[in-house]
Design a protein around this motif. Structure first.
Motif, mmCIF file in Angstrom:
data_model
loop_
_atom_site.group_PDB
_atom_site.id
_atom_site.type_symbol
_atom_site.label_atom_id
_atom_site.label_comp_id
_atom_site.label_asym_id
_atom_site.label_seq_id
_atom_site.Cartn_x
_atom_site.Cartn_y
_atom_site.Cartn_z
ATOM 1 N N LEU A 1 0.844 -1.186 0.000
ATOM 2 C CA LEU A 1 0.000 0.000 0.000
ATOM 3 C C LEU A 1 0.880 1.237 0.000
ATOM 4 O O LEU A 1 1.628 1.473 0.951
ATOM 5 N N TYR A 2 0.780 2.018 -1.076
ATOM 6 C CA TYR A 2 1.667 3.175 -1.226
ATOM 7 C C TYR A 2 0.834 4.438 -1.401
ATOM 8 O O TYR A 2 0.036 4.543 -2.345
ATOM 9 N N GLU A 3 1.043 5.369 -0.491
ATOM 10 C CA GLU A 3 0.238 6.590 -0.496
ATOM 11 C C GLU A 3 0.498 7.476 -1.718
ATOM 12 O O GLU A 3 -0.345 8.317 -2.077
ATOM 13 N N ASN A 4 1.620 7.284 -2.391
ATOM 14 C CA ASN A 4 1.937 8.094 -3.573
ATOM 15 C C ASN A 4 1.572 7.413 -4.891
ATOM 16 O O ASN A 4 1.871 7.941 -5.958
ATOM 17 N N ARG B 1 -0.613 6.625 -7.901
ATOM 18 C CA ARG B 1 -1.667 7.414 -8.544
ATOM 19 C C ARG B 1 -2.385 6.656 -9.664
ATOM 20 O O ARG B 1 -3.398 7.128 -10.169
ATOM 21 N N GLY C 1 4.815 6.883 6.267
ATOM 22 C CA GLY C 1 4.815 6.387 4.895
ATOM 23 C C GLY C 1 6.134 5.736 4.511
ATOM 24 O O GLY C 1 7.126 5.794 5.251
ATOM 25 N N SER D 1 -3.016 1.752 -4.397
ATOM 26 C CA SER D 1 -3.567 2.842 -3.601
ATOM 27 C C SER D 1 -4.885 2.401 -2.973
ATOM 28 O O SER D 1 -5.613 1.586 -3.546
ATOM 29 N N THR E 1 -8.328 8.168 -2.564
ATOM 30 C CA THR E 1 -7.871 9.547 -2.447
ATOM 31 C C THR E 1 -7.721 10.010 -1.003
ATOM 32 O O THR E 1 -7.073 11.022 -0.746
ATOM 33 N N ARG E 2 -8.296 9.282 -0.065
ATOM 34 C CA ARG E 2 -8.201 9.672 1.335
ATOM 35 C C ARG E 2 -7.015 8.974 1.995
ATOM 36 O O ARG E 2 -6.750 7.800 1.724
ATOM 37 N N ILE E 3 -6.340 9.669 2.883
ATOM 38 C CA ILE E 3 -5.209 9.087 3.608
ATOM 39 C C ILE E 3 -5.740 8.346 4.839
ATOM 40 O O ILE E 3 -6.343 8.965 5.738
ATOM 41 N N CYS F 1 -2.487 4.320 9.776
ATOM 42 C CA CYS F 1 -1.742 3.066 9.581
ATOM 43 C C CYS F 1 -2.467 1.871 10.179
ATOM 44 O O CYS F 1 -2.243 0.741 9.744
ATOM 45 N N ALA G 1 -5.628 1.162 7.435
ATOM 46 C CA ALA G 1 -5.272 0.672 6.099
ATOM 47 C C ALA G 1 -5.206 -0.851 5.998
ATOM 48 O O ALA G 1 -5.790 -1.433 5.072
#
Length: 241
Positions: A167-170, A172, A197, A215, A218-220, A223, A226
């Motif tokens: 799972l990578y927050e960057n 896209r 992250g 991903s 769009t929401r963070i 930890c 997730a």
């Protein structure tokens, strides 16, 4: 019905609860001779039993029948979880076990806020929480909680699975839904990063090892949120929910 894990196989039609489980059965639940109890070998077999007698440090149970546990998911899930701060890991372990994870591997990455010098006692507590959660939710296999390892080792181990995701927050381009629509294997690893992250070099190392970057939208997510969200989605896609 009360449920406990036991070591070994029945001898002469008898299984014995010992230690903390015997105390819990006899002193807390106050089980009495003739009452029903389910004992599990932790490897997928349930034993239907009744209490025969209670000794000072043991509960002797008579086995009437045995059968495969029907609560285990078809997939084998391994969660690689970066160490979070505080007691969040306890909650993550409990919920991951309830969902059906087979293995939990805690690891240290560059951006971990929590960096304890010694983790043996923490791991011991997480294992106890995993066992209690497995009993509570009716699991047939006792999940494992591994020792804390470095991020590089976690990536290498995760890469050995048939389906390996991180799972990578960057990320896209590829969402978890897209990755799951492409197919999910029977052996799945999920790598989840820390509060800060993944460091760019860690994300690149994961990609180079063969893990698929995904991903969660769009929401963070926190930890601790997730992994629960992702595990539920993976189980649903695999027909386990």
């Amino acid at each position: 019905m009360p449920r406990f894990f036991v070591d070994g196989q029945p001898e002469n039609g008898v299984l014995v609860l010992q230690g903390e489980d015997a105390h819990h059965a006899g002193r807390v639940l106050r089980l009495r001779p003739g009452e029903a109890v389910t004992l599990c070998d932790g490897k997928g077999t349930d034993y239907d039993c009744t209490v025969e007698r209670l000794d000072k440090d043991a509960v002797i149970c008579c086995v009437h029948d045995c059968h495969p546990t029907d609560t285990e998911p078809k997939q084998r899930l391994t969660l690689f979880m970066a160490l979070p701060k505080g007691d969040k890991m306890e909650w993550i372990v409990q919920k991951a076990v309830e969902l059906g994870v087979s293995n939990i591997v805690p690891y240290l990455s560059k951006n971990c806020v929590s960096r304890p010098d010694k983790t043996d006692k923490k791991v011991e507590r997480w294992r106890k929480i995993a066992a209690e959660a497995a009993k509570q939710c009716g699991r047939g296999v006792l999940p494992t909680v591994g020792a804390v390892i470095p991020v590089g080792q976690a990536i290498a181990q995760a890469a050995q699975s048939e389906t390996a995701l991180f799972l990578y927050e960057n990320e896209r381009q590829t969402g978890l839904r897209d990755a799951l629509a492409a197919g999910v294997g029977k052996d799945v690893s999920l790598l989840v990063g820390p509060e800060g992250g993944f460091a760019p070099e860690e994300a690149e190392a994961a990609r180079q090892a063969g893990l698929k970057s995904v991903s969660l939208g769009t929401r963070i997510l926190r930890c601790e949120t997730a992994p629960v969200a992702a595990l539920a989605a993976i189980l649903f896609a695999g027909g386990n929910m």
